[in-house]
Design a protein around this motif. Structure first.
Motif, mmCIF file in Angstrom:
data_model
loop_
_atom_site.group_PDB
_atom_site.id
_atom_site.type_symbol
_atom_site.label_atom_id
_atom_site.label_comp_id
_atom_site.label_asym_id
_atom_site.label_seq_id
_atom_site.Cartn_x
_atom_site.Cartn_y
_atom_site.Cartn_z
ATOM 1 N N ALA A 1 24.356 -10.217 0.024
ATOM 2 C CA ALA A 1 23.313 -9.247 0.283
ATOM 3 C C ALA A 1 22.003 -9.606 -0.525
ATOM 4 O O ALA A 1 21.951 -9.781 -1.761
ATOM 5 C CB ALA A 1 23.830 -7.764 -0.269
ATOM 6 N N VAL A 2 20.861 -9.799 0.228
ATOM 7 C CA VAL A 2 19.573 -9.872 -0.376
ATOM 8 C C VAL A 2 18.798 -8.722 0.108
ATOM 9 O O VAL A 2 18.967 -8.202 1.075
ATOM 10 C CB VAL A 2 19.211 -11.619 0.126
ATOM 11 C CG1 VAL A 2 20.150 -12.541 -0.442
ATOM 12 C CG2 VAL A 2 18.988 -11.541 1.553
ATOM 13 N N ARG A 3 17.445 -8.670 -0.552
ATOM 14 C CA ARG A 3 16.524 -7.714 -0.279
ATOM 15 C C ARG A 3 15.766 -8.027 0.947
ATOM 16 O O ARG A 3 15.019 -9.133 0.811
ATOM 17 C CB ARG A 3 15.798 -7.337 -1.629
ATOM 18 C CG ARG A 3 14.762 -6.180 -1.513
ATOM 19 C CD ARG A 3 15.207 -5.036 -1.001
ATOM 20 N NE ARG A 3 14.322 -3.695 -1.313
ATOM 21 C CZ ARG A 3 13.372 -3.250 -0.562
ATOM 22 N NH1 ARG A 3 13.117 -3.991 0.440
ATOM 23 N NH2 ARG A 3 12.605 -2.340 -1.033
ATOM 24 N N ARG A 4 15.458 -7.446 1.987
ATOM 25 C CA ARG A 4 14.429 -7.377 2.954
ATOM 26 C C ARG A 4 13.069 -7.272 2.088
ATOM 27 O O ARG A 4 12.818 -6.304 1.311
ATOM 28 C CB ARG A 4 14.602 -6.475 4.119
ATOM 29 C CG ARG A 4 14.414 -5.169 3.779
ATOM 30 C CD ARG A 4 15.097 -4.098 4.847
ATOM 31 N NE ARG A 4 14.010 -4.033 6.081
ATOM 32 C CZ ARG A 4 14.306 -3.489 7.012
ATOM 33 N NH1 ARG A 4 15.310 -2.643 7.062
ATOM 34 N NH2 ARG A 4 13.558 -3.599 8.213
ATOM 35 N N GLY A 5 12.090 -7.870 2.503
ATOM 36 C CA GLY A 5 10.840 -7.841 2.334
ATOM 37 C C GLY A 5 9.881 -7.008 3.222
ATOM 38 O O GLY A 5 8.597 -6.563 2.790
ATOM 39 N N ASP A 6 10.084 -6.723 4.516
ATOM 40 C CA ASP A 6 9.170 -6.162 5.294
ATOM 41 C C ASP A 6 9.059 -4.680 4.958
ATOM 42 O O ASP A 6 8.053 -3.893 5.564
ATOM 43 C CB ASP A 6 9.495 -6.317 6.690
ATOM 44 C CG ASP A 6 10.946 -5.434 6.805
ATOM 45 O OD1 ASP A 6 11.774 -5.341 5.930
ATOM 46 O OD2 ASP A 6 11.227 -5.130 8.087
ATOM 47 N N THR A 7 9.687 -3.981 4.161
ATOM 48 C CA THR A 7 9.314 -2.395 3.662
ATOM 49 C C THR A 7 8.463 -2.604 2.496
ATOM 50 O O THR A 7 8.002 -1.253 1.984
ATOM 51 C CB THR A 7 10.657 -1.892 3.243
ATOM 52 O OG1 THR A 7 11.218 -2.519 2.053
ATOM 53 C CG2 THR A 7 11.771 -2.013 4.281
ATOM 54 N N PHE A 8 7.856 -3.751 2.062
ATOM 55 C CA PHE A 8 6.861 -3.699 0.806
ATOM 56 C C PHE A 8 5.630 -3.800 1.692
ATOM 57 O O PHE A 8 5.252 -5.004 2.226
ATOM 58 C CB PHE A 8 7.192 -4.749 -0.074
ATOM 59 C CG PHE A 8 8.245 -4.716 -0.787
ATOM 60 C CD1 PHE A 8 8.453 -3.919 -1.965
ATOM 61 C CD2 PHE A 8 9.515 -5.258 -0.538
ATOM 62 C CE1 PHE A 8 9.602 -3.879 -2.828
ATOM 63 C CE2 PHE A 8 10.618 -5.214 -1.220
ATOM 64 C CZ PHE A 8 10.613 -4.386 -2.526
ATOM 65 N N PRO A 9 4.382 -2.939 1.445
ATOM 66 C CA PRO A 9 3.282 -3.332 1.962
ATOM 67 C C PRO A 9 2.641 -4.509 1.484
ATOM 68 O O PRO A 9 2.725 -4.935 0.390
ATOM 69 C CB PRO A 9 2.590 -1.808 1.403
ATOM 70 C CG PRO A 9 3.333 -0.776 1.269
ATOM 71 C CD PRO A 9 4.839 -1.705 0.839
ATOM 72 N N GLY A 10 2.129 -5.199 2.515
ATOM 73 C CA GLY A 10 1.740 -6.520 2.165
ATOM 74 C C GLY A 10 2.312 -7.615 2.502
ATOM 75 O O GLY A 10 2.090 -8.867 2.349
ATOM 76 N N LEU A 11 3.639 -7.328 2.706
ATOM 77 C CA LEU A 11 4.412 -8.385 3.242
ATOM 78 C C LEU A 11 4.959 -8.064 4.466
ATOM 79 O O LEU A 11 4.026 -7.753 5.324
ATOM 80 C CB LEU A 11 5.835 -8.425 2.400
ATOM 81 C CG LEU A 11 5.808 -8.577 0.805
ATOM 82 C CD1 LEU A 11 6.947 -8.561 0.122
ATOM 83 C CD2 LEU A 11 5.018 -9.868 0.282
ATOM 84 N N GLY A 12 6.166 -8.723 4.809
ATOM 85 C CA GLY A 12 6.406 -8.568 6.265
ATOM 86 C C GLY A 12 7.735 -9.170 6.418
ATOM 87 O O GLY A 12 8.703 -9.523 5.825
#
Length: 355
Positions: A317-328
């Motif tokens: 399990a790793v953390r998705r980045g697209d829920t952070f504004p400025g990432l995708g």
């Protein structure tokens, strides 16, 4: 200039714990997984025979204040750092132009929006290693929120850069939930921390005890700032918000023994982080932006969303980045673990990328 908020919004309520499931190796949550030491577990356990009384925060507040060379009225204990963001959002309803510096932990903006605040974003550029230029924050912003070191980028901003954001008429919130994970050569304490600064107008420093000490389930954190600011926050805090076991943890984690242990853990963490970054550097197509300074590393790799799903099928399990504004969708956040775990993860990631 602040970035306009797009119609298609990232899910600000998504957090790493959602990524974890039975049988998965957890690289999604930035909480240290070792069991609490005896000097911490003992005081927590001792409170379980005295839960009939209402919590008394006075001793814990004094202990935390002493740790940061402050007066007890400059400390507000909270049920985890997340409660601190909610208190700020509720108490600061008179602000006109709140600004959140992203990418960062999404709960500050989520709390502001839930309280009805119109939020503006300043998006830091990965091409510039997510470094902060204080001039990008509007001069008339009367509430500014930023993390240091920042989740998810793992960037540690210079204290003087953050201090430049402070001014009369502005509340500056610096989220130092991971400050105790940072080190610097020749520096005995937490480099770039503002926790002991009493000279900066409107400064609120938010701290967490759940990361290094594995206490996410206990919920304990605190705010440091001027008494008049903390009084406003306390006015909207529920009665007895922090439990007796959590107060015992706050007192224990403020001792000299605890601080020394934190520093030793941070040194070991830095070595494990360097190992992770070095192994990632050997993977073609994977890019670590900037110089990570905390308990996690932000990765850019094309097709990260599909890779995350494939890693999950392989037990990671790793953390998705697209829920952070400025990432995708091409970003992932990976927690720093011991070297054996890292080596195993790198091999699985390599195989997944080559499949």
């Amino acid at each position: 200039m602040p970035e306009p908020i797009a119609a298609s919004e990232p899910d600000l309520t998504h957090h790493g714990d959602v990524e974890v499931g039975d049988g998965l190796i957890d690289l999604a949550v930035n909480v240290r997984q070792a069991a609490p030491p005896a000097w911490l577990a003992g005081p927590i356990a001792a409170t379980l025979t005295d839960l009939a009384r209402y919590p008394d925060p006075t001793p814990a507040r004094a202990a935390v204040a002493a740790r940061h060379r402050r007066h007890p009225n400059e400390v507000l204990l909270t049920a985890g750092a997340a409660e601190g963001f909610v208190l700020i959002a509720q108490a600061m309803r008179g602000v006109r132009r709140p600004v959140v510096v992203h990418p960062q932990f999404t709960e500050p903006e989520a709390a502001l929006r839930a309280a009805g605040h119109p939020v503006e974003r300043v998006l830091l550029d990965p091409a510039d290693d997510f470094r902060l230029d204080p001039s990008r924050v509007p001069a008339d912003a009367d509430l500014v929120m930023i993390g240091n070191p920042t989740n998810p980028t793992s960037v540690l901003h210079p204290a003087q850069t953050l201090a430049a954001l402070a001014r009369p008429g502005r509340v500056l919130v610096v989220d130092e939930a991971f400050a105790d994970t940072t080190i610097a050569p020749g520096h005995p304490g937490e480099p770039e921390s503002l926790a002991e600064r009493r000279d900066l107008p409107g400064l609120l420093v938010l701290r967490s005890l759940t990361k290094t000490w594995g206490l996410a389930g206990l919920r304990i954190g605190y705010l440091l700032g001027a008494p008049e600011l903390l009084t406003r926050l306390a006015a909207v805090q529920p009665l007895w918000a922090v439990s007796t076991p959590a107060l015992a943890a706050a007192s224990a984690c403020a001792t000299t023994v605890a601080v020394q242990a934190e520093r030793a853990i941070a040194v070991d963490l830095a070595a494990d982080r360097d190992h992770l970054v070095a192994r990632l550097a050997n993977l073609q197509g994977v890019r670590v932006v900037g110089r990570p300074a905390s308990a996690f590393v932000l990765l850019h790799l094309p097709g990260a969303s599909a890779i995350r799903a494939a890693l999950r099928e392989r037990g990671w399990a790793v953390r998705r980045g697209d829920t952070f504004p400025g990432l995708g969708p091409d970003w992932l956040r990976v927690a720093v673990r011991d070297r054996n775990t890292t080596d195993a993860f790198i091999e699985v990631l390599r195989e997944t990328m080559e499949a």
